[in-house]
Design a protein around this motif. Structure first.
Motif, PDB file in Angstrom:
ATOM      1  N   VAL A   1       0.840  -1.195   0.000  1.00  0.00           N
ATOM      2  CA  VAL A   1       0.000   0.000   0.000  1.00  0.00           C
ATOM      3  C   VAL A   1       0.877   1.248   0.000  1.00  0.00           C
ATOM      4  N   SER A   2       0.457   2.240  -0.777  1.00  0.00           N
ATOM      5  CA  SER A   2       1.087   3.569  -0.757  1.00  0.00           C
ATOM      6  C   SER A   2       0.130   4.543  -0.082  1.00  0.00           C
ATOM      7  N   LEU A   3       0.609   5.225   0.954  1.00  0.00           N
ATOM      8  CA  LEU A   3      -0.203   6.174   1.726  1.00  0.00           C
ATOM      9  C   LEU A   3       0.363   7.579   1.603  1.00  0.00           C
ATOM     10  N   ASN A   4      -0.519   8.582   1.638  1.00  0.00           N
ATOM     11  CA  ASN A   4      -0.023   9.948   1.690  1.00  0.00           C
ATOM     12  C   ASN A   4       0.226  10.360   3.140  1.00  0.00           C
ATOM     13  N   ALA A   5       0.668  11.596   3.340  1.00  0.00           N
ATOM     14  CA  ALA A   5       1.053  12.047   4.674  1.00  0.00           C
ATOM     15  C   ALA A   5      -0.121  12.073   5.647  1.00  0.00           C
ATOM     16  N   ASP A   6      -1.344  12.090   5.121  1.00  0.00           N
ATOM     17  CA  ASP A   6      -2.546  12.115   5.968  1.00  0.00           C
ATOM     18  C   ASP A   6      -3.167  10.741   6.153  1.00  0.00           C
ATOM     19  N   GLY A   7      -2.466   9.685   5.718  1.00  0.00           N
ATOM     20  CA  GLY A   7      -2.977   8.336   5.892  1.00  0.00           C
ATOM     21  C   GLY A   7      -3.932   7.886   4.806  1.00  0.00           C
ATOM     22  N   GLY A   8      -4.108   8.690   3.764  1.00  0.00           N
ATOM     23  CA  GLY A   8      -4.989   8.312   2.664  1.00  0.00           C
ATOM     24  C   GLY A   8      -4.306   7.323   1.720  1.00  0.00           C
ATOM     25  N   VAL A   9      -5.079   6.403   1.169  1.00  0.00           N
ATOM     26  CA  VAL A   9      -4.532   5.386   0.271  1.00  0.00           C
ATOM     27  C   VAL A   9      -4.373   5.966  -1.129  1.00  0.00           C
ATOM     28  N   LEU A  10      -3.137   5.976  -1.635  1.00  0.00           N
ATOM     29  CA  LEU A  10      -2.870   6.418  -2.998  1.00  0.00           C
ATOM     30  C   LEU A  10      -3.061   5.267  -3.977  1.00  0.00           C
ATOM     31  N   TRP A  11      -2.551   4.108  -3.635  1.00  0.00           N
ATOM     32  CA  TRP A  11      -2.802   2.894  -4.409  1.00  0.00           C
ATOM     33  C   TRP A  11      -2.520   1.692  -3.527  1.00  0.00           C
ATOM     34  N   ALA A  12      -3.074   0.559  -3.927  1.00  0.00           N
ATOM     35  CA  ALA A  12      -2.897  -0.680  -3.158  1.00  0.00           C
ATOM     36  C   ALA A  12      -2.993  -1.865  -4.100  1.00  0.00           C
ATOM     37  N   ARG A  13      -2.215  -2.896  -3.820  1.00  0.00           N
ATOM     38  CA  ARG A  13      -2.266  -4.142  -4.590  1.00  0.00           C
ATOM     39  C   ARG A  13      -1.711  -5.278  -3.741  1.00  0.00           C
ATOM     40  N   ASN A  14      -2.021  -6.497  -4.143  1.00  0.00           N
ATOM     41  CA  ASN A  14      -1.394  -7.653  -3.527  1.00  0.00           C
ATOM     42  C   ASN A  14      -0.324  -8.172  -4.457  1.00  0.00           C
ATOM     43  N   LEU A  15       0.739  -8.743  -3.875  1.00  0.00           N
ATOM     44  CA  LEU A  15       1.826  -9.254  -4.696  1.00  0.00           C
ATOM     45  C   LEU A  15       1.368 -10.398  -5.589  1.00  0.00           C
ATOM     46  N   LEU A  16       0.399 -11.185  -5.123  1.00  0.00           N
ATOM     47  CA  LEU A  16      -0.156 -12.265  -5.939  1.00  0.00           C
ATOM     48  C   LEU A  16      -1.312 -11.746  -6.786  1.00  0.00           C
ATOM     49  N   LYS A  17      -1.360 -12.187  -8.027  1.00  0.00           N
ATOM     50  CA  LYS A  17      -2.483 -11.854  -8.884  1.00  0.00           C
ATOM     51  C   LYS A  17      -3.700 -12.694  -8.476  1.00  0.00           C
ATOM     52  N   ASP A  18      -4.890 -12.197  -8.837  1.00  0.00           N
ATOM     53  CA  ASP A  18      -6.122 -12.888  -8.435  1.00  0.00           C
ATOM     54  C   ASP A  18      -6.152 -14.335  -8.916  1.00  0.00           C
ATOM     55  N   ASP A  19      -5.660 -14.579 -10.140  1.00  0.00           N
ATOM     56  CA  ASP A  19      -5.732 -15.936 -10.667  1.00  0.00           C
ATOM     57  C   ASP A  19      -4.677 -16.862 -10.081  1.00  0.00           C
ATOM     58  N   GLU A  20      -3.777 -16.318  -9.223  1.00  0.00           N
ATOM     59  CA  GLU A  20      -2.765 -17.143  -8.581  1.00  0.00           C
ATOM     60  C   GLU A  20      -3.199 -17.660  -7.219  1.00  0.00           C
ATOM     61  N   THR A  21      -4.242 -17.068  -6.677  1.00  0.00           N
ATOM     62  CA  THR A  21      -4.620 -17.378  -5.301  1.00  0.00           C
ATOM     63  C   THR A  21      -5.542 -18.587  -5.187  1.00  0.00           C
ATOM     64  N   SER A  22      -5.857 -19.230  -6.281  1.00  0.00           N
ATOM     65  CA  SER A  22      -6.746 -20.398  -6.241  1.00  0.00           C
ATOM     66  C   SER A  22      -6.051 -21.616  -6.830  1.00  0.00           C
TER      67      SER A  22
END
Length: 206
Positions: free
Chosen positions: A127-148
């Motif tokens: 997760v990338s956060l700004n100085a006020d704790g807001g989420v700039l972007w977020a992702r998981n290292l695994l792709k959705d099709d890898e988790t099953s």
């Protein structure tokens, strides 16, 4: 867990701030703090006990001249405290889905004098956060099709290295570099490290 600061000049504890509260019974399975001897139920709180295993970092988040202490905890909370008065900065703490056990990475990548905070959890959420704790972007290292891996099995991130940042491909663009431990497990045992089968280690540049 708590954050504490000692004044070396005047020899006194200048900061003593409690962060999270839980019991040993909800501590992570095989935790390094108790040496694995504490009575543990890793299913309680999804295995997220109140441990502060990450290294704190002191920075000026907004260029305003005030120092802030940033630290993540095993309950998945990322705190930003005013270093002088110990109070929480507005917009913090930020809750993650998994424990935060690596030091956060802080850098001004936007170029507006405010710092961005990059956090990775043991479950692979980045997760990338700004100085006020807001989420700039977020992702998981695994792709959705890898988790099953079928109806019963799932692929998970079991832990990561500390984050680092640099020009990984020589293009002049900054990338976040991290190593992740990838494991497979039954879906009902996602929060039981003793039930995970480690498959491989992966190097990511994001």
């Amino acid at each position: 867990n708590a954050i504490m600061g000692y004044n070396l000049r005047w020899n006194y504890w200048s900061i003593q701030e409690v962060l999270d509260l839980s019991t040993d019974w909800s501590a992570p399975l095989g935790d390094i703090v108790s040496g694995g001897t504490a009575p543990i139920n890793s299913n309680s709180h999804r295995g997220m006990g109140a441990w502060a295993l990450a290294t704190p970092i002191a920075v000026q988040l907004d260029g305003g001249g005030k120092n802030h202490i940033i630290v993540g905890t095993s309950m998945g909370l990322v705190y930003a405290l005013e270093a002088q008065w110990h109070g929480l900065r507005s917009g913090w703490p930020v809750q993650m889905r998994h424990p935060v056990e690596q030091k956060v990475l802080v850098e001004d990548v936007v170029g507006n004098t405010n710092l961005e905070v990059f956090v990775v959890s043991t479950g692979g959420d980045l997760v990338s956060l700004n100085a006020d704790g807001g989420v700039l972007w977020a992702r998981n290292l695994l792709k959705d099709d890898e988790t099953s891996l079928g109806k019963a099995k799932t692929l998970i991130v079991r832990g990561t290295s500390p984050l680092s940042m640099g020009d990984a491909d020589g293009t002049g663009r900054l990338a976040i570099v991290v190593v992740a431990m990838i494991a497979s497990t039954d879906r009902q045992h996602e929060h039981r490290p003793d039930k995970h089968d480690v498959l491989e280690y992966r190097l990511y540049a994001i």
